[in-house]
Design a protein around this motif. Structure first.
Motif, mmCIF file in Angstrom:
data_model
loop_
_atom_site.group_PDB
_atom_site.id
_atom_site.type_symbol
_atom_site.label_atom_id
_atom_site.label_comp_id
_atom_site.label_asym_id
_atom_site.label_seq_id
_atom_site.Cartn_x
_atom_site.Cartn_y
_atom_site.Cartn_z
ATOM 1 N N PRO A 154 0.804 -0.952 -0.039
ATOM 2 C CA PRO A 154 0.042 -0.003 0.097
ATOM 3 C C PRO A 154 0.901 1.293 0.083
ATOM 4 N N LEU A 155 2.064 1.098 0.781
ATOM 5 C CA LEU A 155 2.724 2.360 0.856
ATOM 6 C C LEU A 155 3.263 2.850 -0.474
ATOM 7 N N LEU A 156 3.758 1.798 -1.263
ATOM 8 C CA LEU A 156 4.462 1.855 -2.702
ATOM 9 C C LEU A 156 3.355 2.213 -3.438
ATOM 10 N N GLU A 157 2.114 1.850 -3.490
ATOM 11 C CA GLU A 157 1.102 2.283 -4.324
ATOM 12 C C GLU A 157 0.727 3.742 -4.206
ATOM 13 N N PHE A 158 0.640 4.327 -2.841
ATOM 14 C CA PHE A 158 0.622 5.500 -2.483
ATOM 15 C C PHE A 158 1.597 6.609 -3.178
ATOM 16 N N VAL A 159 2.917 6.035 -2.693
ATOM 17 C CA VAL A 159 3.921 7.009 -3.458
ATOM 18 C C VAL A 159 4.020 6.954 -4.975
ATOM 19 N N GLU A 160 3.529 5.878 -5.688
ATOM 20 C CA GLU A 160 3.371 5.969 -7.273
ATOM 21 C C GLU A 160 2.081 6.916 -7.562
ATOM 22 N N LEU A 161 0.991 6.873 -6.639
ATOM 23 C CA LEU A 161 0.057 7.645 -7.153
ATOM 24 C C LEU A 161 0.469 9.404 -6.847
ATOM 25 N N PHE A 162 1.148 9.400 -5.733
ATOM 26 C CA PHE A 162 1.786 10.953 -5.450
ATOM 27 C C PHE A 162 2.494 11.411 -6.599
ATOM 28 N N PHE A 163 3.386 10.477 -7.031
ATOM 29 C CA PHE A 163 4.339 11.066 -8.165
ATOM 30 C C PHE A 163 3.731 10.683 -9.588
ATOM 31 N N THR A 166 -0.800 12.373 -13.459
ATOM 32 C CA THR A 166 -1.760 13.270 -13.231
ATOM 33 C C THR A 166 -1.803 14.138 -12.123
ATOM 34 N N LEU A 167 -1.073 13.642 -11.123
ATOM 35 C CA LEU A 167 -0.825 14.595 -10.003
ATOM 36 C C LEU A 167 0.103 15.760 -10.413
ATOM 37 N N LEU A 168 1.154 15.316 -11.366
ATOM 38 C CA LEU A 168 2.068 16.416 -11.584
ATOM 39 C C LEU A 168 1.594 17.262 -12.622
ATOM 40 N N ALA A 174 -1.503 24.424 -10.905
ATOM 41 C CA ALA A 174 -1.761 25.058 -9.653
ATOM 42 C C ALA A 174 -0.628 26.437 -9.733
ATOM 43 N N LEU A 175 0.525 25.850 -10.266
ATOM 44 C CA LEU A 175 1.576 26.689 -10.189
ATOM 45 C C LEU A 175 1.594 28.008 -11.237
ATOM 46 N N PHE A 239 -12.621 32.296 -5.075
ATOM 47 C CA PHE A 239 -13.625 31.682 -5.722
ATOM 48 C C PHE A 239 -12.893 30.723 -6.682
ATOM 49 N N THR A 240 -11.872 31.130 -7.350
ATOM 50 C CA THR A 240 -11.094 30.265 -8.224
ATOM 51 C C THR A 240 -10.386 28.924 -7.493
ATOM 52 N N GLY A 241 -10.078 29.371 -6.243
ATOM 53 C CA GLY A 241 -9.376 28.225 -5.292
ATOM 54 C C GLY A 241 -10.462 27.380 -5.068
ATOM 55 N N VAL A 242 -11.841 27.469 -4.809
ATOM 56 C CA VAL A 242 -12.938 26.609 -4.452
ATOM 57 C C VAL A 242 -13.057 25.789 -5.402
ATOM 58 N N VAL A 243 -13.073 26.364 -6.874
ATOM 59 C CA VAL A 243 -13.411 25.405 -7.848
ATOM 60 C C VAL A 243 -12.171 24.606 -8.161
ATOM 61 N N PHE A 244 -11.193 25.217 -8.174
ATOM 62 C CA PHE A 244 -9.890 24.221 -8.285
ATOM 63 C C PHE A 244 -9.702 23.086 -7.249
ATOM 64 N N VAL A 245 -10.111 23.335 -6.113
ATOM 65 C CA VAL A 245 -9.931 22.365 -5.078
ATOM 66 C C VAL A 245 -11.046 21.325 -5.411
ATOM 67 N N ALA A 246 -12.070 21.469 -5.783
ATOM 68 C CA ALA A 246 -13.139 20.800 -6.330
ATOM 69 C C ALA A 246 -12.943 19.942 -7.311
ATOM 70 N N PHE A 247 -12.433 20.572 -8.434
ATOM 71 C CA PHE A 247 -11.797 19.630 -9.512
ATOM 72 C C PHE A 247 -10.640 18.790 -9.339
ATOM 73 N N TYR A 248 -9.766 19.242 -8.330
ATOM 74 C CA TYR A 248 -8.589 18.466 -8.142
ATOM 75 C C TYR A 248 -9.065 17.230 -7.252
ATOM 76 N N THR A 249 -10.010 17.605 -6.320
ATOM 77 C CA THR A 249 -10.454 16.302 -5.357
ATOM 78 C C THR A 249 -11.395 15.152 -6.318
ATOM 79 N N ALA A 250 -11.993 15.785 -7.226
ATOM 80 C CA ALA A 250 -12.776 14.827 -8.051
ATOM 81 C C ALA A 250 -11.569 14.092 -9.045
ATOM 82 N N GLN A 251 -10.703 14.597 -9.495
ATOM 83 C CA GLN A 251 -9.586 13.904 -10.232
ATOM 84 C C GLN A 251 -8.934 12.993 -9.385
ATOM 85 N N LEU A 252 -8.485 13.244 -8.073
ATOM 86 C CA LEU A 252 -7.856 12.305 -7.233
ATOM 87 C C LEU A 252 -8.645 11.254 -6.983
ATOM 88 N N THR A 253 -9.988 11.267 -6.626
ATOM 89 C CA THR A 253 -10.918 10.280 -6.206
ATOM 90 C C THR A 253 -10.971 9.482 -7.485
#
Length: 385
Positions: A154-163, A166-168, A174-175, A239-253
């Motif tokens: 599970p730890l390896l799978e989480f690290v793979e997901l973090f990097f 999609t996350l990059l 965001a930058l 407002f942009t931050g709210v929309v961004f976080v919502a979209f990011y959360t949906a993508q991560l899920t």
């Protein structure tokens, strides 16, 4: 001048045509008998040992059929060579790309028989004749990796997901979003005597602005700008931050859900919904469609293995002997079989329907089993069990 009896003249005149037709009838009968005899003799000659060269269709499926430097070897080739030797028949091999083409060659008459990894099924039995089984087999699953990493980490799978890619991508977006309001805030607030930017210099002033923009995007502003233009920018940015976080959360899920679906494959039940590769026209295709896997068919076996190693498919389902041979040779250390053999099948030699060769081949095959020659060929390619 003597008179001839009319009745005698009539009989003589009537008999003359029949006498003329008799030789023709006899000749026709002789020709018919000759043709029938020739056909039966020709048919007998084609099945008689030592007369004509047999055309044998096959396909490259290690370890059953292996091609190296133009020479064929493997379990099926050695077995057929032994059978052909008992029949006193020479062999001309016809290499086909897959099992579908092999069966088509036999059905169309381009080949007298076919031998390789040809499974005996009820559907094929309706179209062809098969010899006695030459090998007991079945399907098995091939996945990437070695036996050492069977258990998921599970730890390896989480690290793979973090990097993950999609996350990059989301971090890059965001930058870019942070740089735009950060510069607007810096340009306006640096001139305000009580602004949130403590210096008018670009460095380090822009870093103060970026920190504020990043904090506002991720959570909420810890302090509000003083200039009215900067405050308008701040409200829009929240407002942009709210929309961004919502979209990011949906993508991560969604990514987590896909990762859960594409979890470890250890049995046929895990193939549902997976992207699975197999050989074109094989019985594995029918099975994978029944279990609702996403099937990708490949013409060449080497392309099938390459697709697995290049992560084009999640797993490979194919004949167990071929997969086991691959894991101990070219795929050693990079691929492994999981689970036990399922959907068991028997391999056979395929003939056109009604082929007289079938009887001779079965007799030779039985003789090879009785003399232990078959067992020696089997142990050479699959070892002792």
């Amino acid at each position: 001048m003597p008179r001839t009896n009319p009745a005698v003249r009539f009989r003589a005149g009537t008999a003359r045509p029949f006498l003329m037709l008799a030789p023709a009838a006899a000749l026709g009968l002789a020709l018919a008998l000759f043709v029938c005899f020739s056909c039966s003799t020709a048919q007998e000659e084609t099945t008689k040992p030592g007369t004509t060269k047999l055309r044998v269709a096959t396909r490259i499926v290690p370890p059953l059929v292996i091609e190296k430097n133009g020479t064929l070897s493997g379990f099926s080739i050695e077995l057929w060579n032994a059978i052909g030797e008992r029949l006193h028949r020479e062999t001309e091999y016809i290499i086909t790309p897959d099992v579908g083409e092999l069966l088509a060659a036999v059905e169309s008459g381009r080949a007298d028989l076919g031998i390789a990894a040809v499974s005996i099924t009820s559907e094929r039995e309706n179209r062809f004749d098969f010899s006695q089984p030459i090998l007991n087999s079945g399907l098995q699953i091939l996945v990437r990796g070695t036996a050492a990493n069977v258990e998921p980490n599970p730890l390896l799978e989480f690290v793979e997901l973090f990097f993950s890619r999609t996350l990059l991508i989301w971090l890059g977006i965001a930058l870019l979003l942070i740089l735009i309001p950060a510069h607007l805030i810096f340009l306006v607030e640096r001139h305000h005597h009580n602004g949130i930017i403590p210096t008018r210099r670009y460095f380090p002033g822009i870093f103060h602005a970026m920190f504020w923009a990043a904090g506002t995007l991720a959570t909420q502003a810890d302090q509000m700008p003083r200039h009215w233009i900067a405050r308008i920018v701040a409200v829009l940015w929240m407002f942009t931050g709210v929309v961004f976080v919502a979209f990011y959360t949906a993508q991560l899920t969604a990514s987590l859900t896909i990762q859960q679906i594409r979890g470890p494959i250890n049995s046929p039940q895990d193939l549902v919904g997976k992207n699975v590769g197999t050989s074109r026209g094989s019985t594995a295709t029918i099975y994978l469609n029944e279990v609702r896997a996403q099937v990708r068919e490949f013409e060449k076996i080497d392309d099938l293995y390459s697709a697995l190693l290049n992560q084009e498919v999640d797993a490979v389902v194919f004949d167990s002997p071929a997969l086991l041979y691959y894991t101990t040779h070219d795929g050693r250390g990079s691929a492994r079989t999981v689970g036990s053999i399922f959907h068991r099948e028997d391999y056979g030699i395929v003939f056109p329907t009604g082929s007289p060769l079938r009887k001779h081949v079965n007799e030779a095959l039985l003789a090879l089993r009785e003399s232990d020659a078959y067992q020696r060929i089997y142990e050479e390619w699959f070892g002792k069990h």
